[in-house]
Design a protein around this motif. Structure first.
Motif: not given
Length: 282
Positions: A243-248
């Motif tokens: 699981g992860s945010s895929d932060y940009h």
């Protein structure tokens, strides 16, 4: 332990520098963050040098792939960045990403969109220029109302008026390259249907048989039904689930740590890797 295994910096299409990213991860209460810029490891050194005390960095990358016309993103963790064959492929994809962005910009100029290649490059701020930077230029020029709109069929999405194809890896080749470089491969957001067509379960099964290590399950683009289906598929195929945010940064609304990976899964990823190790600042 809070672990986010998917985040982007200005080395690709994020808005935080690698140093800003690791500091933001610490403020968000994360213990571990992965730097997974698109097809590049250029942000590693800066991120490592800026690591706050108590923070662990997982070096990685998100690889651009395509199978039977379906865009596929592959997360690669803890591989040897100097392994020659894999490094060459990443260079090819990254260089073609820039060519593609310039060609898209040219089409948009012809369409009267009021943007320039010079401004797109400025927005990239020294990182590898890509489609998200073109989208940001369109938003800045008032041509579109949101970044998501840029990726629709009207503009930069597949079949759009300014769409240009790019060089992408076959995902089976990506799995092979990652493994040969001592890394671990995880299929990114495989049920993100709002982005377009997704891989059928049969293809995921074939990738698992070819050495794929896991699938990203807890992701902002997956609804509860998609998550449940992916967990069932992963259990059937013996795949790890992350699981992860895929932060940009400011390019997307999701924050660091919005989704996280189970510590036991993280330890299994680290245990499978032989190309590199997580970097911790004590």
């Amino acid at each position: 332990m809070r672990i986010d295994l998917h985040a982007h910096s200005t080395a690709s299409d994020g808005t935080d520098s690698p140093a800003e990213l690791v500091r933001a991860a610490a403020r968000a209460g994360l213990d571990v963050v992965a730097l997974t810029d698109h097809d590049t490891t250029a942000g590693y050194r800066e991120a490592i040098e800026a690591l706050p005390a108590g923070m662990t960095l997982v070096p990685g990358a998100e690889l651009s792939c395509r199978l039977d016309g379906v865009g596929v993103h592959m997360l690669a963790y803890l591989f040897d960045p100097a392994e020659p064959e894999f490094a060459r492929e990443r260079d090819l994809v990254r260089e073609d990403r820039v060519r593609r962005a310039e060609a898209m910009t040219g089409k948009l100029v012809e369409l009267g969109a009021g943007i320039t290649w010079e401004r797109v490059r400025e927005i990239a701020a020294g990182g590898a220029v890509g489609r998200p930077h073109v989208a940001s230029a369109l938003l800045e020029a008032g041509v579109i109302g949101s970044i998501d709109e840029a990726f629709g069929r009207e503009w930069l999405g597949s079949g759009g008026r300014a769409y240009v194809a790019k060089h992408e890896l076959d995902p089976f080749e990506a799995v092979r390259l990652v493994k040969a470089a001592g890394g671990v491969s995880v299929l990114a957001h495989p049920r993100a249907v709002k982005r377009g067509r997704v891989l059928p379960e049969s293809a995921v099964a074939e990738l698992a048989a070819a050495g794929l290590d896991g699938v990203e399950v807890d992701h902002m683009d997956h609804d509860p039904a998609a998550r449940a289906g992916l967990r069932g598929l992963a259990a059937e195929l013996g795949l790890l689930t992350t699981g992860s945010s895929d932060y940009h940064g400011t390019r997307k609304k999701v924050g660091l740590g919005a989704e996280t990976t189970d510590p036991e899964v993280y330890e299994r990823i680290v245990g499978r890797a032989s190309g590199a190790a997580p970097v911790r600042r004590d």
